[in-house]
Design a protein around this motif. Structure first.
Motif, PDB file in Angstrom:
ATOM      1  N   PHE A 134       0.485  -0.819   0.209  1.00  0.00           N
ATOM      2  CA  PHE A 134      -0.002  -0.629  -0.487  1.00  0.00           C
ATOM      3  C   PHE A 134       0.963   1.118  -0.305  1.00  0.00           C
ATOM      4  O   PHE A 134       0.206   2.293  -0.817  1.00  0.00           O
ATOM      5  CB  PHE A 134      -1.145  -0.249   1.076  1.00  0.00           C
ATOM      6  CG  PHE A 134      -2.150  -0.970   1.283  1.00  0.00           C
ATOM      7  CD1 PHE A 134      -3.044  -0.460   0.919  1.00  0.00           C
ATOM      8  CD2 PHE A 134      -1.873  -2.284   1.584  1.00  0.00           C
ATOM      9  CE1 PHE A 134      -4.388  -0.973   0.658  1.00  0.00           C
ATOM     10  CE2 PHE A 134      -2.881  -3.064   1.832  1.00  0.00           C
ATOM     11  CZ  PHE A 134      -4.449  -3.373   0.722  1.00  0.00           C
ATOM     12  N   GLN A 135       2.124   1.563   0.535  1.00  0.00           N
ATOM     13  CA  GLN A 135       2.872   1.953   0.396  1.00  0.00           C
ATOM     14  C   GLN A 135       3.507   2.509  -0.673  1.00  0.00           C
ATOM     15  O   GLN A 135       3.759   4.085  -1.200  1.00  0.00           O
ATOM     16  CB  GLN A 135       3.857   2.599   2.258  1.00  0.00           C
ATOM     17  CG  GLN A 135       2.426   2.335   3.091  1.00  0.00           C
ATOM     18  CD  GLN A 135       1.321   3.436   3.398  1.00  0.00           C
ATOM     19  OE1 GLN A 135       2.138   4.538   4.174  1.00  0.00           O
ATOM     20  NE2 GLN A 135       0.319   3.292   4.099  1.00  0.00           N
ATOM     21  N   CYS A 136       4.330   2.054  -0.773  1.00  0.00           N
ATOM     22  CA  CYS A 136       5.177   1.737  -2.247  1.00  0.00           C
ATOM     23  C   CYS A 136       4.684   1.917  -3.607  1.00  0.00           C
ATOM     24  O   CYS A 136       3.642   0.947  -3.938  1.00  0.00           O
ATOM     25  CB  CYS A 136       6.708   1.612  -1.665  1.00  0.00           C
ATOM     26  SG  CYS A 136       7.549   1.184  -0.602  1.00  0.00           S
ATOM     27  N   ARG A 137       4.773   2.597  -3.794  1.00  0.00           N
ATOM     28  CA  ARG A 137       4.328   2.368  -5.404  1.00  0.00           C
ATOM     29  C   ARG A 137       4.668   1.374  -6.447  1.00  0.00           C
ATOM     30  O   ARG A 137       5.840   1.257  -5.985  1.00  0.00           O
ATOM     31  CB  ARG A 137       4.636   3.316  -6.303  1.00  0.00           C
ATOM     32  CG  ARG A 137       4.468   3.515  -8.357  1.00  0.00           C
ATOM     33  CD  ARG A 137       4.714   4.727  -8.554  1.00  0.00           C
ATOM     34  NE  ARG A 137       4.785   4.889 -10.080  1.00  0.00           N
ATOM     35  CZ  ARG A 137       5.775   4.284 -10.956  1.00  0.00           C
ATOM     36  NH1 ARG A 137       6.742   4.575 -10.256  1.00  0.00           N
ATOM     37  NH2 ARG A 137       5.663   4.524 -12.254  1.00  0.00           N
ATOM     38  N   SER A 138       4.553   0.812  -7.211  1.00  0.00           N
ATOM     39  CA  SER A 138       4.714  -0.918  -7.562  1.00  0.00           C
ATOM     40  C   SER A 138       4.990  -0.466  -8.924  1.00  0.00           C
ATOM     41  O   SER A 138       4.050   0.456 -10.043  1.00  0.00           O
ATOM     42  CB  SER A 138       3.862  -2.139  -7.715  1.00  0.00           C
ATOM     43  OG  SER A 138       3.926  -2.855  -8.755  1.00  0.00           O
ATOM     44  N   GLU A 139       6.300  -0.647  -9.652  1.00  0.00           N
ATOM     45  CA  GLU A 139       7.119  -0.421 -10.694  1.00  0.00           C
ATOM     46  C   GLU A 139       6.585  -1.901 -12.243  1.00  0.00           C
ATOM     47  O   GLU A 139       6.049  -1.655 -12.517  1.00  0.00           O
ATOM     48  CB  GLU A 139       8.126  -0.429 -11.077  1.00  0.00           C
ATOM     49  CG  GLU A 139       9.092   0.355 -10.286  1.00  0.00           C
ATOM     50  CD  GLU A 139       8.682   1.883 -10.563  1.00  0.00           C
ATOM     51  OE1 GLU A 139       9.083   1.813 -11.982  1.00  0.00           O
ATOM     52  OE2 GLU A 139       9.470   3.004 -10.312  1.00  0.00           O
ATOM     53  N   THR A 140       6.073  -2.747 -11.866  1.00  0.00           N
ATOM     54  CA  THR A 140       5.949  -4.020 -12.491  1.00  0.00           C
ATOM     55  C   THR A 140       4.616  -4.314 -11.735  1.00  0.00           C
ATOM     56  O   THR A 140       3.640  -4.900 -13.198  1.00  0.00           O
ATOM     57  CB  THR A 140       6.497  -5.374 -11.941  1.00  0.00           C
ATOM     58  OG1 THR A 140       6.204  -5.754 -10.705  1.00  0.00           O
ATOM     59  CG2 THR A 140       8.261  -5.142 -11.651  1.00  0.00           C
ATOM     60  N   GLY A 141       3.724  -4.047 -11.102  1.00  0.00           N
ATOM     61  CA  GLY A 141       2.398  -4.229 -10.522  1.00  0.00           C
ATOM     62  C   GLY A 141       2.313  -4.829  -9.993  1.00  0.00           C
ATOM     63  O   GLY A 141       1.051  -5.380  -9.459  1.00  0.00           O
ATOM     64  N   LEU A 142       3.017  -5.398  -9.817  1.00  0.00           N
ATOM     65  CA  LEU A 142       3.261  -6.836  -8.759  1.00  0.00           C
ATOM     66  C   LEU A 142       3.526  -7.217  -7.367  1.00  0.00           C
ATOM     67  O   LEU A 142       3.413  -7.606  -6.444  1.00  0.00           O
ATOM     68  CB  LEU A 142       4.385  -8.097  -9.140  1.00  0.00           C
ATOM     69  CG  LEU A 142       3.106  -8.651 -10.703  1.00  0.00           C
ATOM     70  CD1 LEU A 142       5.005  -9.410 -11.108  1.00  0.00           C
ATOM     71  CD2 LEU A 142       2.366  -8.869 -10.184  1.00  0.00           C
ATOM     72  N   GLY A 143       3.908  -5.444  -6.730  1.00  0.00           N
ATOM     73  CA  GLY A 143       4.658  -5.268  -5.701  1.00  0.00           C
ATOM     74  C   GLY A 143       5.544  -4.730  -5.405  1.00  0.00           C
ATOM     75  O   GLY A 143       5.944  -3.858  -5.257  1.00  0.00           O
ATOM     76  N   GLY A 144       6.615  -4.694  -6.017  1.00  0.00           N
ATOM     77  CA  GLY A 144       7.761  -4.099  -6.380  1.00  0.00           C
ATOM     78  C   GLY A 144       8.850  -4.436  -7.278  1.00  0.00           C
ATOM     79  O   GLY A 144       7.902  -5.621  -8.559  1.00  0.00           O
ATOM     80  N   LEU A 145       9.985  -3.351  -7.903  1.00  0.00           N
ATOM     81  CA  LEU A 145      10.421  -4.102  -8.685  1.00  0.00           C
ATOM     82  C   LEU A 145      11.242  -5.223  -9.107  1.00  0.00           C
ATOM     83  O   LEU A 145      11.016  -5.510 -10.315  1.00  0.00           O
ATOM     84  CB  LEU A 145      12.167  -2.859  -8.840  1.00  0.00           C
ATOM     85  CG  LEU A 145      11.305  -1.842  -9.448  1.00  0.00           C
ATOM     86  CD1 LEU A 145      13.181  -0.855  -8.433  1.00  0.00           C
ATOM     87  CD2 LEU A 145      11.203  -1.232 -10.606  1.00  0.00           C
ATOM     88  N   SER A 146      11.232  -6.403  -7.848  1.00  0.00           N
ATOM     89  CA  SER A 146      11.889  -7.155  -8.488  1.00  0.00           C
ATOM     90  C   SER A 146      10.755  -8.623  -8.446  1.00  0.00           C
ATOM     91  O   SER A 146      11.064  -9.902  -9.380  1.00  0.00           O
ATOM     92  CB  SER A 146      12.487  -8.384  -6.413  1.00  0.00           C
ATOM     93  OG  SER A 146      11.708  -8.050  -5.646  1.00  0.00           O
ATOM     94  N   GLY A 147       9.986  -8.438  -8.586  1.00  0.00           N
ATOM     95  CA  GLY A 147       8.248  -8.704  -9.545  1.00  0.00           C
ATOM     96  C   GLY A 147       7.500  -9.560  -8.300  1.00  0.00           C
ATOM     97  O   GLY A 147       6.705 -10.488  -8.616  1.00  0.00           O
TER      98      GLY A 147
END
Length: 134
Positions: free
Chosen positions: A99-112
């Motif tokens: 909820f706090q961090c924007r997701s670059e991949t749409g899956l949660g974080g940059l690592s996927g």
């Protein structure tokens, strides 16, 4: 001269059955069309969708390198009137990175992986990027 040979002449003829237990194609098609509707999205999914829409709203400024709540506060300070629902959702889930961090991949974080945030080990610049920067 005889009949012209077709490529299908070299394969044996196989007759198809009607389907499992005497069903015809029409009956199976009707059963597939009668699938139940998917369940409505959960509260978390609806809240995450609201946050994704906030992420995509360019009028609140760039969102790179800051949390959603920081972006919301910055937009408020600049008089851009960000949606109050977004702030409520962010304050409801204070420690959850989904909820706090924007997701670059749409899956949660940059690592996927859902719920992860990027770190120095997950970000590898390409060799081409190094050539551009130097």
């Amino acid at each position: 001269m005889g009949r012209k040979r077709l490529i299908t002449d070299s394969y044996p003829v196989v007759k198809r059955r009607e389907g499992p237990a005497g069903h015809s194609k029409g009956e199976l098609a009707l059963k597939l069309e009668e699938e139940p509707e998917p369940p409505p999205p959960s509260v978390d999914e609806a809240e995450l969708e609201l946050l994704r829409q906030f992420d995509l709203a360019w009028q609140y400024g760039p969102c790179t390198g800051i949390t959603r709540l920081q972006r919301w506060h910055r937009a408020e300070q600049m008089g851009l009137a960000p949606p109050p629902e977004v702030r409520q959702v962010l304050q409801t889930h204070p420690g959850d990175p989904r909820f706090q961090c924007r997701s670059e991949t749409g899956l949660g974080g940059l690592s996927g992986e859902p719920g992860t945030s990027p770190d120095a080990t997950s970000l590898h610049p390409s060799p081409m990027m190094g050539a551009i920067l130097t």
